[in-house]
Design a protein around this motif. Structure first.
Motif, PDB file in Angstrom:
ATOM      1  N   MET A   1      30.923  -3.460  12.832  1.00  0.00           N
ATOM      2  CA  MET A   1      30.947  -4.574  13.126  1.00  0.00           C
ATOM      3  C   MET A   1      30.957  -4.718  14.854  1.00  0.00           C
ATOM      4  SD  MET A   1      34.034  -7.498  12.838  1.00  0.00           S
ATOM      5  CE  MET A   1      34.698  -6.798  14.363  1.00  0.00           C
ATOM      6  N   LYS A   2      30.062  -5.767  15.313  1.00  0.00           N
ATOM      7  CA  LYS A   2      30.184  -5.772  16.932  1.00  0.00           C
ATOM      8  C   LYS A   2      30.705  -7.296  17.031  1.00  0.00           C
ATOM      9  CE  LYS A   2      26.440  -2.790  18.066  1.00  0.00           C
ATOM     10  NZ  LYS A   2      24.927  -3.120  17.555  1.00  0.00           N
ATOM     11  N   LEU A   3      31.455  -7.056  18.180  1.00  0.00           N
ATOM     12  CA  LEU A   3      32.261  -8.409  18.543  1.00  0.00           C
ATOM     13  C   LEU A   3      31.606  -8.771  20.149  1.00  0.00           C
ATOM     14  CD1 LEU A   3      35.824  -9.534  18.250  1.00  0.00           C
ATOM     15  CD2 LEU A   3      34.880  -9.361  20.666  1.00  0.00           C
ATOM     16  N   TRP A   4      31.385 -10.414  19.954  1.00  0.00           N
ATOM     17  CA  TRP A   4      30.621 -10.617  21.099  1.00  0.00           C
ATOM     18  C   TRP A   4      31.853 -11.844  21.571  1.00  0.00           C
ATOM     19  CZ3 TRP A   4      26.450 -15.196  21.481  1.00  0.00           C
ATOM     20  CH2 TRP A   4      25.959 -15.226  23.000  1.00  0.00           C
ATOM     21  N   ARG A   5      32.350 -11.637  22.739  1.00  0.00           N
ATOM     22  CA  ARG A   5      33.405 -12.625  23.133  1.00  0.00           C
ATOM     23  C   ARG A   5      32.935 -13.531  24.060  1.00  0.00           C
ATOM     24  NH1 ARG A   5      37.811  -9.218  24.040  1.00  0.00           N
ATOM     25  NH2 ARG A   5      38.731  -9.637  21.921  1.00  0.00           N
ATOM     26  N   LEU A   6      32.709 -14.859  23.593  1.00  0.00           N
ATOM     27  CA  LEU A   6      32.091 -16.061  24.238  1.00  0.00           C
ATOM     28  C   LEU A   6      33.023 -16.774  25.125  1.00  0.00           C
ATOM     29  CD1 LEU A   6      29.123 -16.618  23.556  1.00  0.00           C
ATOM     30  CD2 LEU A   6      29.999 -18.441  22.118  1.00  0.00           C
ATOM     31  N   ASN A   7      32.574 -17.183  26.281  1.00  0.00           N
ATOM     32  CA  ASN A   7      33.503 -18.288  26.982  1.00  0.00           C
ATOM     33  C   ASN A   7      32.882 -19.673  26.471  1.00  0.00           C
ATOM     34  OD1 ASN A   7      34.164 -19.997  28.897  1.00  0.00           O
ATOM     35  ND2 ASN A   7      34.067 -18.779  30.684  1.00  0.00           N
ATOM     36  N   PRO A   8      33.411 -20.781  26.068  1.00  0.00           N
ATOM     37  CA  PRO A   8      33.139 -21.679  25.644  1.00  0.00           C
ATOM     38  C   PRO A   8      32.389 -22.459  26.560  1.00  0.00           C
ATOM     39  CG  PRO A   8      35.300 -21.551  25.075  1.00  0.00           C
ATOM     40  CD  PRO A   8      35.057 -20.416  25.839  1.00  0.00           C
ATOM     41  N   SER A   9      32.692 -22.262  27.855  1.00  0.00           N
ATOM     42  CA  SER A   9      32.116 -23.277  28.967  1.00  0.00           C
ATOM     43  C   SER A   9      30.399 -22.561  29.420  1.00  0.00           C
ATOM     44  CB  SER A   9      32.877 -23.446  30.069  1.00  0.00           C
ATOM     45  OG  SER A   9      33.154 -22.109  30.715  1.00  0.00           O
ATOM     46  N   ASP A  10      30.318 -21.331  28.725  1.00  0.00           N
ATOM     47  CA  ASP A  10      29.395 -20.481  29.081  1.00  0.00           C
ATOM     48  C   ASP A  10      28.000 -21.369  28.601  1.00  0.00           C
ATOM     49  OD1 ASP A  10      27.213 -18.654  29.773  1.00  0.00           O
ATOM     50  OD2 ASP A  10      28.292 -17.037  28.715  1.00  0.00           O
ATOM     51  N   THR A  11      27.193 -21.552  29.660  1.00  0.00           N
ATOM     52  CA  THR A  11      25.741 -22.390  29.035  1.00  0.00           C
ATOM     53  C   THR A  11      24.479 -21.734  28.837  1.00  0.00           C
ATOM     54  OG1 THR A  11      25.520 -22.971  31.600  1.00  0.00           O
ATOM     55  CG2 THR A  11      26.526 -24.653  30.020  1.00  0.00           C
ATOM     56  N   GLN A  12      24.546 -20.364  29.231  1.00  0.00           N
ATOM     57  CA  GLN A  12      23.463 -19.390  29.163  1.00  0.00           C
ATOM     58  C   GLN A  12      23.381 -18.383  28.078  1.00  0.00           C
ATOM     59  OE1 GLN A  12      21.224 -20.001  31.758  1.00  0.00           O
ATOM     60  NE2 GLN A  12      22.402 -21.603  32.579  1.00  0.00           N
ATOM     61  N   LEU A  13      23.758 -18.973  26.869  1.00  0.00           N
ATOM     62  CA  LEU A  13      24.228 -18.138  25.842  1.00  0.00           C
ATOM     63  C   LEU A  13      22.730 -17.430  25.316  1.00  0.00           C
ATOM     64  CD1 LEU A  13      25.878 -20.888  23.418  1.00  0.00           C
ATOM     65  CD2 LEU A  13      26.845 -19.247  24.988  1.00  0.00           C
ATOM     66  N   GLU A  14      21.831 -18.392  25.301  1.00  0.00           N
ATOM     67  CA  GLU A  14      20.445 -17.847  24.699  1.00  0.00           C
ATOM     68  C   GLU A  14      19.817 -16.594  25.544  1.00  0.00           C
ATOM     69  OE1 GLU A  14      21.101 -21.073  25.201  1.00  0.00           O
ATOM     70  OE2 GLU A  14      20.593 -22.363  23.550  1.00  0.00           O
ATOM     71  N   ASP A  15      20.280 -16.581  26.688  1.00  0.00           N
ATOM     72  CA  ASP A  15      19.444 -15.382  27.584  1.00  0.00           C
ATOM     73  C   ASP A  15      20.114 -14.172  27.380  1.00  0.00           C
ATOM     74  OD1 ASP A  15      18.140 -17.627  28.642  1.00  0.00           O
ATOM     75  OD2 ASP A  15      19.388 -18.003  30.510  1.00  0.00           O
ATOM     76  N   THR A  16      20.961 -14.167  27.024  1.00  0.00           N
ATOM     77  CA  THR A  16      21.599 -12.885  26.637  1.00  0.00           C
ATOM     78  C   THR A  16      20.923 -11.731  25.518  1.00  0.00           C
ATOM     79  OG1 THR A  16      23.326 -13.489  24.889  1.00  0.00           O
ATOM     80  CG2 THR A  16      23.928 -13.393  27.367  1.00  0.00           C
ATOM     81  N   GLN A  17      20.900 -10.480  25.822  1.00  0.00           N
ATOM     82  CA  GLN A  17      20.371  -9.684  24.631  1.00  0.00           C
ATOM     83  C   GLN A  17      21.097  -9.608  23.364  1.00  0.00           C
ATOM     84  OE1 GLN A  17      17.513  -7.713  24.993  1.00  0.00           O
ATOM     85  NE2 GLN A  17      17.853  -7.245  22.709  1.00  0.00           N
ATOM     86  N   ILE A  18      22.584  -9.810  23.415  1.00  0.00           N
ATOM     87  CA  ILE A  18      23.220  -9.962  22.076  1.00  0.00           C
ATOM     88  C   ILE A  18      22.961 -11.012  21.369  1.00  0.00           C
ATOM     89  CG2 ILE A  18      25.581 -11.049  23.364  1.00  0.00           C
ATOM     90  CD1 ILE A  18      27.066  -8.781  21.043  1.00  0.00           C
ATOM     91  N   PHE A  19      22.738 -12.118  22.031  1.00  0.00           N
ATOM     92  CA  PHE A  19      22.230 -13.439  21.309  1.00  0.00           C
ATOM     93  C   PHE A  19      21.043 -13.105  20.657  1.00  0.00           C
ATOM     94  CE2 PHE A  19      19.700 -17.373  20.928  1.00  0.00           C
ATOM     95  CZ  PHE A  19      20.734 -18.197  20.184  1.00  0.00           C
ATOM     96  N   GLN A  20      20.010 -12.360  21.290  1.00  0.00           N
ATOM     97  CA  GLN A  20      18.747 -12.114  20.349  1.00  0.00           C
ATOM     98  C   GLN A  20      18.911 -11.259  19.200  1.00  0.00           C
ATOM     99  OE1 GLN A  20      15.607 -13.537  20.761  1.00  0.00           O
ATOM    100  NE2 GLN A  20      15.412 -12.395  19.011  1.00  0.00           N
ATOM    101  N   ASP A  21      20.089 -10.172  19.568  1.00  0.00           N
ATOM    102  CA  ASP A  21      20.303  -9.113  18.477  1.00  0.00           C
ATOM    103  C   ASP A  21      20.841  -9.880  17.110  1.00  0.00           C
ATOM    104  OD1 ASP A  21      19.413  -7.166  20.223  1.00  0.00           O
ATOM    105  OD2 ASP A  21      21.654  -6.561  20.929  1.00  0.00           O
TER     106      ASP A  21
END
Ligand code: TXA
Ligand code: MG
Length: 329
Positions: A1-21
């Motif tokens: 299991m991999k954990l992605w810690r997200l900042n709720p105010s982050d607006t660039q979610l879709e640009d990250t590699q982990i989002f695509q993964d």
């Protein structure tokens, strides 16, 4: 299991590699825990029967429980179900948000039979959670997601809750902290003539009725034919015995409090767990499941709960508490 810690105010979610993964994992039929504004969801591709079977398996969930399909927009929802005028009104008023609509399923919808447990209806929701909607959009998939907890246990409102229950089954978990609403979505069925409240939840009944211009019928709670299996009498069950509407408390009980005027014996109670000192029902709803976990003293433990008003979100809180307190075998 991999954990992605997200900042709720982050607006660039879709640009990250982990989002695509994570998109790739979902498209590949894997399970991902995704935060929504209500509770964490145990998500998988709703069109993939095997992936949905993985959800039932991970939860240990009775197979007659249909799942909610999450989509990114009303337009996407309309590819799965027939929306009459009432459904359109509610979707336009409350999506994205904590409202699930049960509607006639279109024969052309690719959602798997297992996801809807063989029914000709489908439960759909556009969540407020930006990351959940972005995942639906990028993958082009409806995501089936029940609350991320073992069946019959308290719904997970933090990533830690979810990890405790489900870590061996998840390929990813997205951690965005505690979910703001804290109870599951309100479920309204528009399948019959009268709009029916199947499950009270994070959107108050009064708000739905105001938009519909009519009262909601409350579905019966007959265990032999549950309309929404979330209504099974002992669905939300901590280990401890629960006593409701407590006007006093014993020394061997944990007390879940509401308001700042505490009952006799409170100073000697085993534990005090506040829902809301200021009698704010929204705050109480947000804390409910965490409070039940914190008050749980184990197999022979006892929890007393102070009376909670029944209006607004109090209806959902009292509904969950009544289930948690119901006798079990
Ligand atoms: O807030 C929520 O609704 C969360 C988050 C993750 O979105 N999800 C959630 O899902 O609570 P779940 O699976 O724990 O509860 C779904 C409820 C079940 O009680 C199920 O029986 C009911 O929705 N349901 C789903 N499809 C239905 C249908 N076609 N007819 C009647 N009830 C349905
Ligand atoms: Mg649940």
């Amino acid at each position: 299991m991999k954990l992605w810690r997200l900042n709720p105010s982050d607006t660039q979610l879709e640009d990250t590699q982990i989002f695509q993964d994570i998109c790739d994992a979902l498209s590949d039929g894997k399970l991902v825990a995704i935060p929504t504004e209500t509770v964490y969801g145990l998500a998988a591709d709703a069109t993939n029967g095997k992936a949905c079977a993985g959800i039932y398996e991970a939860k240990g969930r009775p197979s007659f429980n249909p799942l909610i399909s999450h989509v990114d927009s009303l337009e996407a929802a309309q590819t799965h179900a027939f929306f009459d005028d009432r459904a359109l009104k509610l979707a336009e008023a409350f999506w994205p948000g904590p409202l699930t609509l049960v509607l006639p399923k279109l024969p052309t919808s690719p959602v798997s039979d297992l996801a809807v447990a063989g029914l000709e209806t489908i439960a759909l929701r556009v969540p407020r959670s930006a990351v959940m909607r972005a995942l639906c959009k990028r993958t082009g998939l409806p995501l089936a997601a029940p609350s991320a907890n073992l069946s019959g246990r308290i719904s997970g409102t933090t990533a830690e809750d979810v990890i405790n229950d489900l870590k061996d089954h998840l390929s990813y978990i997205i951690d965005s902290g505690a979910t703001p609403v804290g109870v599951e979505s309100t479920i309204v069925s528009l399948v019959g003539d009268r709009p029916t409240l199947l499950r009270p939840g994070g959107l108050a009944r009064e708000d739905v009725e105001a938009v519909l211009g009519e009262k909601l019928v409350r579905a019966g709670t007959d265990d032999s034919a549950p309309m929404a299996p979330g209504m099974l009498t002992s669905h939300y069950a901590p280990n401890s015995h629960i006593r409701l509407n407590a006007e006093d408390v014993a020394a061997d009980e944990a007390l879940i409090t509401f308001g700042s005027t505490l009952p006799d014996g409170s100073d000697k109670a085993a534990k005090l767990v506040p829902l809301s000192d200021s009698e704010d029902l929204t705050e109480a709803a947000a804390r409910l499941f965490t409070a039940l976990r914190q008050a749980d003293l184990g197999e022979n433990g006892k929890i007393a709960v102070m009376p909670i008003p029944h209006h607004g979100l109090g209806e959902a809180i009292n509904d969950r508490l009544a289930r948690a307190a119901a006798p079990r075998d």
